[in-house]
Design an enzyme around this catalytic site. Structure first.
Site, short mmCIF file in Angstrom:
data_model
loop_
_atom_site.label_atom_id
_atom_site.label_comp_id
_atom_site.label_asym_id
_atom_site.label_seq_id
_atom_site.Cartn_x
_atom_site.Cartn_y
_atom_site.Cartn_z
N ALA A 138 4.90 -2.42 1.96
CA ALA A 138 4.45 -2.15 0.59
C ALA A 138 4.14 -0.66 0.49
CB ALA A 138 3.22 -2.98 0.25
N ALA A 140 2.41 2.31 -2.48
CA ALA A 140 1.79 2.63 -3.76
C ALA A 140 1.61 4.13 -3.86
CB ALA A 140 0.44 1.91 -3.88
N SER A 141 1.01 4.60 -4.96
CA SER A 141 0.93 6.04 -5.17
C SER A 141 -0.03 6.71 -4.21
CB SER A 141 0.50 6.33 -6.61
OG SER A 141 -0.76 5.75 -6.88
N GLN A 144 0.72 3.46 1.86
CA GLN A 144 1.70 2.44 2.17
C GLN A 144 1.18 1.63 3.35
OE1 GLN A 144 5.26 4.76 2.77
NE2 GLN A 144 5.12 4.69 4.98
N VAL A 145 1.74 0.44 3.53
CA VAL A 145 1.24 -0.49 4.54
C VAL A 145 2.35 -0.83 5.53
CG1 VAL A 145 0.20 -2.75 4.94
CG2 VAL A 145 -0.38 -1.47 2.87
N LYS A 160 -2.91 0.33 6.80
CA LYS A 160 -2.85 1.01 5.51
C LYS A 160 -3.01 2.51 5.74
CE LYS A 160 -5.09 0.90 0.94
NZ LYS A 160 -6.13 0.19 0.13
N ASP A 305 -10.81 -5.85 -8.35
CA ASP A 305 -9.41 -5.77 -8.79
C ASP A 305 -8.63 -7.00 -8.32
OD1 ASP A 305 -7.25 -4.62 -10.05
OD2 ASP A 305 -6.69 -3.35 -8.36
#
Length: 592
Positions: A138, A140-141, A144-145, A160, A305
């Site tokens: 994965a 994201a901005s 990443q993982v 992460k 979230d």
């Protein structure tokens, strides 16, 4: 450690798994601001055309904004999250669309990820992990993982890793966003929205999300409280965590977001998978709702979230939560007052609930308290009626619908943003969206009653005991505040002379004419810079297109001066119109 008996079978995917695009990350370019301005100009042009053509739609406008924010990434994603919290400003459709904002990005190369890990924890990747997947699962901005296996414990973990130069990118973006907010604040545009405070809140969120030690601590705290509710939280390997890296247990599960995608394209396949793993939608939805109530009202620590991507489905309708970058808690006194507010709603004491909402809202603007109080009470009563309807839609019955309607009332009376209530509203809205997509048939009132019955034998007795300690003080404060609101507040509508009315009308008319002229000239400027943009938006046969194309050609420097002067003049008339149409004043009554 995760119970192997709760690991679900893999969810089949028709299209298989597509690897992430990989790009090397360099320091932010000085041209990034230009890219932002170009993207913003294109979006604004499309929005202006929608307005002029009479095709305005809140959801479409939010979709355009969401696309722009996703393309910019970084701090702009946080701008979207902050805007989505403001249900007191925007429509429900607009906020719900922005709540779907996907924080996704291209992955960065494995060698950069390894350098971040080694620099952050002070050890070589090979010394810590016996296996490290170079392809991330994965991105994201901000991070990443990667999936890896610890060398010492032989446990599979999720690593992460913060993106290289993430803090530099965010500092650059936030600086320019702050400049824009200061400009809006200086011009007095919608000053009650408190632009500078909005940027301050965004900075605070970003600072928390950039320090992964905070996320690791939140996971460890929530692991105990959520574990009591049967919700699994991955173990944290604290010795390998730092500001830029967090290493946690790799949880085997299926993200609710993935199941929703499969159900959208192949409902039969999704139903077979749920049957195979003994997953009941009603039980999952109630677990999500009860868990949020438990986190807020009993533990005073909640996952901020809980969108479908952060909820993993396990066998037997069990759940696991991931991504604890946003967690919240309340001041104890504020929490006690909030419990009293929710209790008043549950007991159908809507006027008392309205009084408590005014207390929770902080410093109030000049207003007619009697009028606002009645409107809040009416809104709460309407929501309670809708929640009890058997044939009502989910959006009518959801928890976020009540907070939205109250937010619209407070916005109309120019309440200052209360970020505590807004963050609570974000938590409710995230769970609402997940439940609405997965099990919209849920009965909210029945689920709330069931939660109270289930908690009574265990921890509700302690909550009641704690509440009784401060009940007298809180009720005294409520009575004092209510008496002050009712007795010491008087609305006075200042007299307006005919000359004042004429000046206000003239200022509003000039503002509107100048704004229309500015929109026309901006469209003409865009046409001379990029004709295809206007042609695609309006079509070459429309009257608007001919009017814009017929404007005399000007040099870029002339356009800059022209639009700047006209824009500032428009803003000046807008400020003058607001001052001449100032809201009523609140004056104290004489003491008796």
């Amino acid at each position: 450690m995760q119970d192997p008996d709760l690991i679900p079978t893999p969810l089949p995917r028709r299209n298989g798994w597509r690897p992430l695009e990989v790009r090397r990350i360099d320091r932010p370019s000085p041209l990034r601001l230009l890219a932002v301005l170009v993207g913003l100009s294109r979006m604004m042009a499309r929005l202006a055309w929608m307005r002029l053509a009479g095709r305005w739609d809140s959801r479409t406008a939010a979709r355009l904004l969401r696309g722009f924010l996703e393309s910019m990434g970084g701090a702009w994603i946080k701008v979207g999250q902050i805007l989505a919290m403001r249900n007191d400003v925007w429509s429900a459709a607009f906020c719900n669309e922005l709540s779907l904002l996907q924080d996704r990005a291209c992955a960065f190369p494995a060698d950069q990820a390894r350098r971040v890990i080694e620099a952050s924890i002070g050890r070589r990747v090979g010394d810590v992990f016996s296996h490290f997947d170079d392809v991330p699962i994965a991105a994201a901005s901000l991070c990443q993982v990667h999936r890896a296996q610890l060398r010492r414990r032989r446990a599979w973990v999720a690593v992460k890793v913060q993106r290289p130069h993430a803090s530099a990118f965010l500092a650059y973006d936030v600086r320019w966003i702050g400049v824009g907010a200061a400009l809006l604040d200086g011009l007095g545009l919608a000053a009650h929205l408190q632009w500078r405070e909005m940027v301050r809140q965004m900075r605070a969120i970003i600072e928390e999300e950039l320090d992964y030690r905070i996320e690791a601590a939140s996971m460890q705290r929530l692991q105990g409280t959520l574990g009591e509710q049967g919700i699994y939280v991955p173990d944290v390997h604290e010795e390998y965590c730092s500001r830029q890296v967090v290493v946690m247990e790799f949880v085997e599960g299926v993200a609710l977001s993935e199941l929703l995608r499969v159900r959208g394209s192949d409902p039969a396949l999704a139903e077979r998978w749920m049957f195979e793993n003994n997953i009941r939608r009603s039980k999952v939805a109630k677990t999500m709702m009860h868990s949020l109530f438990h986190q807020i009202f009993i533990d005073n620590l909640w996952h901020g979230d809980l969108h479908p991507g952060n909820i993993l489905l396990l066998r037997d309708s069990r759940l696991a939560f991931i991504d604890f970058g946003m967690a919240g808690s309340l001041d104890v006194e504020y929490l006690n007052n909030y419990k009293m507010y929710i209790g008043a709603i549950n007991s159908d004491k809507f006027m008392l609930a309205a009084d408590l909402m005014l207390m929770l809202s902080g410093v109030l603007p000049p207003l007619n308290v009697h009028e606002v109080r009645q409107k809040i009470a009416d809104a709460l009563q309407r929501w309670k009626w809708r929640a009890r309807m058997k044939n009502g839609t989910f959006s009518e019955k959801s928890l976020s619908s009540s907070t939205f309607e109250i937010g619209q009332i407070t916005m109309a009376y120019r309440f200052a943003p209360n970020w505590t209530l807004l963050k609570l509203g974000r938590a409710y809205n995230a769970v609402d969206l997940a439940i609405g997509a997965f099990y919209p048939e849920i009965d909210y009132t029945a689920a709330i009653a069931e939660f109270h019955r289930a908690q009574a034998p265990r921890r509700m007795s302690q909550v009641v005991a704690d509440g009784q300690k401060s009940m007298a003080e809180s009720m005294t404060m409520a009575s004092m505040h209510t008496r002050r609101f009712r007795e010491n507040t008087l609305m006075v509508q200042p007299a307006q002379s005919p000359g004042g009315d004429l000046l206000a009308f003239t200022a509003r008319t000039m503002r509107n004419l100048l704004a229309a002229g500015f929109a026309y000239l901006a469209a003409a400027c865009l046409f001379q810079a990029d004709p295809a943009l206007i042609e695609d938006a309006l079509g070459t046969g429309s009257g608007w297109y001919r009017l814009i194309a017929g404007f005399p050609r000007l040099d870029g420097d002339v356009w800059l001066v022209f639009l700047t002067v006209l824009g500032l003049t428009t803003l000046r008339f807008h400020t003058l119109a607001r001052r001449l149409g100032r809201a009523p004043l609140r004056l104290p009554m004489p003491e008796r």
